[in-house]
Design an enzyme around this catalytic site. Structure first.
Site, short mmCIF file in Angstrom:
data_model
loop_
_atom_site.label_atom_id
_atom_site.label_comp_id
_atom_site.label_asym_id
_atom_site.label_seq_id
_atom_site.Cartn_x
_atom_site.Cartn_y
_atom_site.Cartn_z
N GLU A 31 0.81 -1.21 0.00
CA GLU A 31 0.00 0.00 0.00
C GLU A 31 0.85 1.27 0.00
O GLU A 31 0.52 2.26 -0.63
CB GLU A 31 -0.93 0.01 1.21
CG GLU A 31 -1.90 1.18 1.24
CD GLU A 31 -2.83 1.13 2.43
OE1 GLU A 31 -3.64 2.07 2.58
OE2 GLU A 31 -2.77 0.16 3.22
N SER A 33 4.77 1.12 0.27
CA SER A 33 6.16 0.97 -0.17
C SER A 33 6.28 1.25 -1.67
O SER A 33 5.30 1.23 -2.41
CB SER A 33 6.67 -0.44 0.15
OG SER A 33 5.83 -1.41 -0.44
N SER A 44 10.78 -9.20 -1.03
CA SER A 44 10.11 -10.42 -1.49
C SER A 44 8.61 -10.22 -1.31
O SER A 44 8.17 -9.49 -0.42
CB SER A 44 10.58 -11.63 -0.68
OG SER A 44 9.95 -12.82 -1.12
N GLU A 98 20.33 -0.46 -0.07
CA GLU A 98 19.74 0.26 1.06
C GLU A 98 20.14 1.75 1.09
O GLU A 98 20.36 2.33 2.15
CB GLU A 98 20.12 -0.42 2.39
CG GLU A 98 19.59 -1.84 2.49
CD GLU A 98 19.71 -2.45 3.87
OE1 GLU A 98 20.26 -1.79 4.78
OE2 GLU A 98 19.26 -3.59 4.06
N TYR A 308 8.45 -16.20 9.53
CA TYR A 308 8.06 -14.82 9.79
C TYR A 308 7.44 -14.75 11.19
O TYR A 308 6.39 -15.35 11.44
CB TYR A 308 7.03 -14.41 8.74
CG TYR A 308 6.97 -12.95 8.39
CD1 TYR A 308 7.46 -12.49 7.18
CD2 TYR A 308 6.40 -12.03 9.25
CE1 TYR A 308 7.38 -11.14 6.84
CE2 TYR A 308 6.32 -10.69 8.92
CZ TYR A 308 6.81 -10.26 7.72
OH TYR A 308 6.73 -8.92 7.37
#
Length: 398
Positions: A31, A33, A44, A98, A308
């Site tokens: 939504e 990123s 991923s 990054e 996760y």
């Protein structure tokens, strides 16, 4: 498709859908990123089984360094090449960087025609062990894997059920009949049962074949299919969790996720040991209540899977709660590494995990990285200080 990197995931999905295509990449944060953020963090998505990770989706990048725009190919245009063997690839520098080498401005990405159908299903299993065996066999299906298969542990399964809206009329009657049938045929205890949510996406005959294969595996591992409603709500729960986290903060609860890649042979051990370590850390600090710690098996690979975790603790009247939470998460990360998991699967390193870098890479490798940084950005214009270039990592080699 050649796309500017600042576009958000939701906008990109809508733009591609309007043109009859899908990008396939669907991270939890879609939504808000951006494409550039996915590239920079080596992201991923939930449908990796079908579409791959970001490194499989991105075919070309452009980014601005301290000396100008970096690109490869004739006039910076090589979007027509599916693959090229011409030395070190610019994508390799951008993916996972990054923000330390430059600003990613655009990328050429793979796109696919919109699928003919999207269907959901779910299955419950007696316990986590049975569920993991099912997930491992699904990973062996190769090209026949569904787009997404996610195994929720018992804590996640119960949380998801608690958040489901109440049914009415015929829906409630059907659900009650199903519950009675399941209890009569299977000995699923409420405090051990786990749930797999399944998303099928593709051509109609392709999906039907996948459903047949999955049905056999569910039965083989002592499970039972429980329908599309649970499958869809379980899949969509992923997008809601961030909102639940923010809502919980108003009631003095801190929550966050962390992840790792774990080989199949160590997955159950890592899950159990990390949960136990968190409970011990929580108890030793005399924190109020009990911690919520759940995990799910998400992206599947031949070698293992992404594990996760979600951690939530009550911090009412706790001094410096963010620091306390960080200490517990770091203890969990130590446990993950000790038991054979990776430092990160797709969240990246940033600053939170940077202190672990000095223990993960050789000194010559880190020296080479710093030399590359010095060459690309001698004035440290892009001083994001993430990953290998965080203060703690640089200090460890100085």
């Amino acid at each position: 498709a050649h796309v500017e990197a600042g576009i958000t995931g939701s906008t990109l999905v809508n733009e591609m859908r309007r043109r009859g295509y899908t990008i396939g990449h669907e991270p939890d944060s879609i939504e808000f990123s951006t494409l550039g953020g996915w590239i920079a963090t080596k992201a991923s998505g939930m449908k990796r089984n079908k579409y791959g990770n970001i490194e499989d989706v991105v075919k070309d990048v452009r980014f601005v360094g301290s000396d100008g725009i970096l690109w490869q190919g004739k006039e910076g245009n090589r979007s027509g090449f599916a693959r090229e063997s011409r030395g070190i690839d610019l994508c390799s520098l951008a993916i996972g960087s990054e923000g330390c080498f430059g600003v990613i401005t655009s990328a050429t990405i793979r796109i696919w025609p919109l699928p003919e159908i999207i269907e959901y299903d779910s299955a419950i299993f007696p316990n986590f062990e049975y569920g993991v065996r099912f997930a491992r066999d699904v990973s062996r299906l190769g090209q026949s894997m569904p787009a997404s298969v996610r195994l929720l542990d018992n804590e996640h399964f119960r949380l998801g059920r608690a958040l489901q809206k109440k049914s009415s009329g015929l829906e409630r009657l059907t659900e009650n009949v199903l519950k009675i049938a399941v209890k009569a045929a299977y000995s699923f205890a409420q405090d051990s049962a786990v749930c797999a949510t399944i998303t099928y996406e593709g051509k109609r005959d392709e999906v039907q074949q996948q459903k047949k294969l999955v049905k056999k595996l569910v039965s083989l591992h002592g499970g039972i299919l429980t329908g599309s409603k649970t499958g869809r709500s379980g899949y969509e729960l992923t997008f809601v969790i961030a909102y639940l986290r923010d809502f919980a903060m108003t009631y003095n609860f801190l929550g966050e996720s962390f992840e790792t890649f774990v080989p199949w042979s160590k997955l159950e051990v890592v899950a159990a040991c990390v949960k136990q370590r968190i409970r011990e850390e929580h108890k030793n600090r005399l924190l109020p209540g009990l911690p919520f710690i759940g995990c799910r098996v998400t992206q599947l690979y031949h070698e293992g899977a992404c594990l996760y975790f979600y951690l939530c603790i009550n911090v009412e009247n706790v001094r410096n709660p963010s620091a306390v939470f960080s200490e517990i998460e770091h203890a969990a990360r130590h446990e993950i590494l000790k038991k054979g998991g990776s430092l990160s699967h797709h969240h990246g390193i940033g600053k939170v995990r940077a202190e672990f870098n000095s223990k993960m890479d050789s000194v010559p490798f880190r020296t080479a990285l710093y030399s590359l940084k010095e060459s690309l950005d001698p004035g440290n214009l892009f001083g994001a200080r993430n990953g290998a270039f965080a203060v703690s990592s640089v200090d460890s080699i100085s």
